[in-house]
Design a protein around this motif. Structure first.
Motif, PDB file in Angstrom:
ATOM      1  N   VAL A 198     -23.135 -32.795   2.044  1.00  0.00           N
ATOM      2  CA  VAL A 198     -22.317 -32.025   2.981  1.00  0.00           C
ATOM      3  C   VAL A 198     -22.213 -30.573   2.537  1.00  0.00           C
ATOM      4  CG1 VAL A 198     -19.981 -31.770   3.919  1.00  0.00           C
ATOM      5  CG2 VAL A 198     -21.020 -34.040   3.767  1.00  0.00           C
ATOM      6  N   LEU A 199     -22.053 -30.339   1.238  1.00  0.00           N
ATOM      7  CA  LEU A 199     -21.945 -28.972   0.723  1.00  0.00           C
ATOM      8  C   LEU A 199     -23.230 -28.182   0.987  1.00  0.00           C
ATOM      9  CD1 LEU A 199     -20.143 -29.740  -2.652  1.00  0.00           C
ATOM     10  CD2 LEU A 199     -19.140 -28.678  -0.634  1.00  0.00           C
ATOM     11  N   TYR A 200     -24.380 -28.822   0.831  1.00  0.00           N
ATOM     12  CA  TYR A 200     -25.642 -28.135   1.099  1.00  0.00           C
ATOM     13  C   TYR A 200     -25.800 -27.830   2.592  1.00  0.00           C
ATOM     14  CZ  TYR A 200     -27.563 -28.388  -3.600  1.00  0.00           C
ATOM     15  OH  TYR A 200     -27.792 -28.188  -4.940  1.00  0.00           O
ATOM     16  N   LEU A 201     -25.377 -28.748   3.449  1.00  0.00           N
ATOM     17  CA  LEU A 201     -25.451 -28.478   4.887  1.00  0.00           C
ATOM     18  C   LEU A 201     -24.472 -27.373   5.288  1.00  0.00           C
ATOM     19  CD1 LEU A 201     -25.912 -32.014   6.479  1.00  0.00           C
ATOM     20  CD2 LEU A 201     -27.613 -30.206   6.186  1.00  0.00           C
ATOM     21  N   LEU A 202     -23.334 -27.311   4.604  1.00  0.00           N
ATOM     22  CA  LEU A 202     -22.418 -26.189   4.840  1.00  0.00           C
ATOM     23  C   LEU A 202     -23.098 -24.869   4.513  1.00  0.00           C
ATOM     24  CD1 LEU A 202     -18.853 -27.151   3.521  1.00  0.00           C
ATOM     25  CD2 LEU A 202     -19.469 -26.369   5.811  1.00  0.00           C
ATOM     26  N   ALA A 203     -23.814 -24.823   3.399  1.00  0.00           N
ATOM     27  CA  ALA A 203     -24.518 -23.599   3.007  1.00  0.00           C
ATOM     28  C   ALA A 203     -25.531 -23.196   4.070  1.00  0.00           C
ATOM     29  CB  ALA A 203     -25.198 -23.789   1.654  1.00  0.00           C
TER      30      ALA A 203
END
Length: 279
Positions: free
Chosen positions: A163-168
């Motif tokens: 999820v954090l990578y998709l946020l980026a």
């Protein structure tokens, strides 16, 4: 097979997902723009490298079913090895109306920052403006409150990492999502920048540096250019300033020509004039 926190043996491979959100990046690092890389750098400094690697694989495989971002909260569902998707929440401090009023005023006081934001750009110096107000733009090492309903040991788990990578990547596509997560939607911020000292701050910055002379004293040369012979070029907008900075800084007029906004017609002319001056 790895053992979860509750002693349940978790399968090594997640359930395949159709229609999940897939990261655009297929290999290497995720995050291209400076603001998304800034976010990723924080994560990679504080998170377990192995879990981040597995999180990237989850993001690229499309295991994240949905992702919703609002003031102070990003939430998602991630399909793991169990039939029921895991719930992921990533919280950050959202600034209130009073704090954002101060931030908008500080940003509007910087003519170039204001112009770039109104043009849809994110100037790197914006971090310094936030820091000067005591309100950091990006979270520090302890600025993220993260939780996942999975039974994995370790933190953050691969579901959170995905999820954090998709946020980026979402930040890559729209830098204003970084500000929305902090509590200010794009349209509201741009309206605030237009209303907060637009002409006043531009004039203070020297972009409209024109001496006000009474009309009675200017009758003889009223139609003259007003430029000083010693300074025929007029005030410069500053090194590295875009040729259409003035168009960006002022409120756009509600005028169109053949359904094309007036500013879209003027920008090429401004750039052409600037190119001729630099030759």
């Amino acid at each position: 097979m790895p053992v979860g926190r509750d002693g349940w043996f978790e399968a090594a491979r997640p359930i395949r997902v159709e229609g999940g959100i897939k990261a655009r990046s297929k290999r290497g690092s995720i995050g291209e723009q400076w603001w998304s890389r800034r976010f990723i750098d924080i994560l990679e400094r504080v998170c377990d490298a192995g879990r981040l690697t597995r999180g990237r694989a989850y993001a690229r495989r499309g295991q994240v079913l949905d992702l919703d971002l609002g003031p102070g909260l990003a939430k998602a569902r991630v399909q793991g090895s169990r039939p029921k998707p895991y719930d992921v929440h990533v919280r950050i401090t959202a600034y209130d109306a009073r704090e954002w009023a101060g931030l908008a005023e500080a940003l509007a006081a910087q003519a170039l920052h204001r112009a770039k934001l109104l043009a849809g750009e994110m100037p790197p110096e914006i971090e310094q403006v936030f820091d000067a107000c005591g309100l950091p733009l990006f979270p520090g090492e302890r600025g993220l409150d993260m939780e996942c309903s999975c039974p994995d040991w370790g933190f953050p788990c691969k579901h959170l990492s995905a999820v954090l990578y998709l946020l980026a990547e979402a930040f890559d596509e729209d830098p204003f999502l970084v500000l929305a997560w902090r509590g200010m939607a794009k349209d509201a911020l741009l309206d605030a920048l237009r209303q907060t000292g637009g002409g006043e701050h531009v004039e203070k910055a020297g972009l409209l540096d024109v001496t006000d002379v009474p009309f009675a004293e200017r009758v003889g040369d009223f139609y003259g250019s007003g430029a000083s012979p010693a300074r025929p070029g007029g005030p410069a907008a500053g090194p590295g300033s875009p040729s259409d900075l003035l168009l960006r800084a002022l409120d756009p007029p509600p005028v169109k020509a053949r359904h094309i906004p007036l500013l879209d017609l003027l920008r090429p002319a401004y750039r052409a004039f600037a190119a001729e001056e630099n030759e």
